[in-house]
Write an enzyme that holds these catalytic residues in place. Structure first.
Site, mmCIF file in Angstrom:
data_model
loop_
_atom_site.group_PDB
_atom_site.id
_atom_site.type_symbol
_atom_site.label_atom_id
_atom_site.label_comp_id
_atom_site.label_asym_id
_atom_site.label_seq_id
_atom_site.Cartn_x
_atom_site.Cartn_y
_atom_site.Cartn_z
ATOM 1 N N GLY A 36 0.830 -1.206 0.000
ATOM 2 C CA GLY A 36 0.000 0.000 0.000
ATOM 3 C C GLY A 36 0.867 1.260 0.000
ATOM 4 O O GLY A 36 0.621 2.202 -0.755
ATOM 5 N N HIS A 37 1.907 1.258 0.834
ATOM 6 C CA HIS A 37 2.815 2.418 0.855
ATOM 7 C C HIS A 37 3.545 2.550 -0.489
ATOM 8 O O HIS A 37 3.725 3.655 -1.002
ATOM 9 C CB HIS A 37 3.885 2.250 1.944
ATOM 10 N N GLY A 149 -2.927 7.346 1.942
ATOM 11 C CA GLY A 149 -3.803 6.223 1.608
ATOM 12 C C GLY A 149 -5.238 6.494 2.063
ATOM 13 O O GLY A 149 -5.466 7.113 3.099
ATOM 14 N N GLN A 155 -8.549 10.323 8.461
ATOM 15 C CA GLN A 155 -7.259 11.034 8.489
ATOM 16 C C GLN A 155 -7.099 11.890 7.234
ATOM 17 O O GLN A 155 -6.681 13.053 7.304
ATOM 18 C CB GLN A 155 -6.118 10.010 8.591
HETATM 19 O O1 PAF Z 1 -0.944 7.249 8.172
HETATM 20 C C1 PAF Z 1 0.148 7.295 8.778
HETATM 21 O O2 PAF Z 1 1.033 6.457 8.586
HETATM 22 C C2 PAF Z 1 0.397 8.400 9.776
HETATM 23 O O3 PAF Z 1 -0.756 8.739 10.463
HETATM 24 C C3 PAF Z 1 1.047 9.654 9.149
HETATM 25 C C4 PAF Z 1 0.145 10.305 8.113
HETATM 26 C C5 PAF Z 1 2.368 9.275 8.496
HETATM 27 C C6 PAF Z 1 1.327 10.702 10.233
HETATM 28 O O4 PAF Z 1 2.161 10.197 11.209
#
Ligand code: PAF
Length: 284
Positions: A36-37, A149, A155
């Site tokens: 996913g990343h 994502g 978020q």
């Molecule tokens: O989604 C994440 O991995 C974290 O919440 C983020 C956006 C890197 C902030 O620490």
């Protein structure tokens, strides 16, 4: 690809890239990178010329009883994945670099309304921690584009609102959730699941799909649909934290005007908290 650990080094590297006329992309992560990343990084590489991936397990977004200490930290493996995909820069600060005077007196960025309810209700302070660290990362890197994502749907909504309200000069892009073959949303926390729990975990996404199918087929007794779905999750051994239908654009409760809906869930399976969501267009 370079890995840098200080804000000053990153600013200098990004300034050099900008002088060369490059467009800058940022993919903020907490590391333990999965497909996913990597999809976010690939998208950033398509859209920009110089991609910075931040790897920072941000203590400010973890509650006192959450998994900050257990959260997997795998910098060497992450670097090798990012080298393979072709990212230009890894920013891996330590806590002292990001919060040199500690966290207690640190300025916080708070995004009301959209941070409330859902994960915001069960994780008090979480989105303040996220908004604070993301605004710092945006200020450090000053990217043209930052990619997140859609698995962390709330978020993403919080970050979009923060960027809009604070007039931050960056484009925010959300990318679809990457799933395992059985539908489970990829997450760094899936590694906490036991083999038996891993078998059950796809039920969360199946439940979201079932809810979307029922609403798309014309059912409008939302509370009853959710109640039945909660029952199915509980029967299978999941402990739903929330399961809710919202307007996909505002994250507010569904109104007759909503053109697109999102069904969002968080549920515990053993010690693992899974989250997922599914956007869909309801039947007219
Ligand atoms: O989604 C994440 O991995 C974290 O919440 C983020 C956006 C890197 C902030 O620490």
């Amino acid at each position: 690809m370079h890995t840098l650990h200080t804000i000053a080094q990153v600013r200098a590297a990004v300034a050099r890239a900008r002088e060369e006329g490059k467009r800058i992309g940022l993919v903020p992560t907490m590391g333990n990178l999965h497909a996913g990343h990597i999809a976010l990084v690939e998208k950033a590489l398509q859209r920009t010329d110089y991609v910075v991936v931040s790897i920072f397990v941000n203590p400010l977004q973890f509650g006192p009883s959450e998994d900050l200490d257990a959260y997997p930290r795998t910098l060497a493996e992450d670097q090798s994945k990012l080298l393979d995909v072709g990212a230009q820069l890894v920013f891996a600060p330590n806590v002292g670099e990001m919060y040199p005077e500690g966290m207690a007196g640190h300025t916080r960025v708070s995004v009301p309304v959209v941070s409330e309810g859902l994960c915001g209700a069960s994780r008090p302070g979480h989105f303040e921690g996220v908004a604070t660290v993301v605004s710092k990362l945006l200020n450090i890197v000053q990217p043209d584009l930052a990619i997140f994502g859609e698995k962390d749907y709330q978020q993403l909504a919080v970050i979009r609102k923060m960027v809009l309200d604070l007039c931050l000069p960056v484009q925010i892009m959300g990318e679809p959730t990457v799933r395992a073959d059985d539908g489970l949303a990829l997450s760094s926390r899936n590694g906490y699941l036991t083999p038996a729990e891993r078998q059950v975990a796809p039920l969360l996404y199946q439940t979201l799909q079932a809810i979307a199918a029922e609403v798309s087929a014309g059912r409008r007794d939302y509370a009853q649909i959710i109640e039945e779905a909660r029952g199915r999750l509980t029967e299978a051994g999941l402990r739903p934290d929330y399961l809710d239908l919202r307007d996909a654009h505002t994250l507010q409760p569904v109104s007759a005007q909503a053109e697109e809906l999102v069904v969002l869930a968080a549920a515990f399976l053993g010690r693992t908290r899974l989250i997922d969501n599914l956007r869909f267009i309801p039947a007219l």
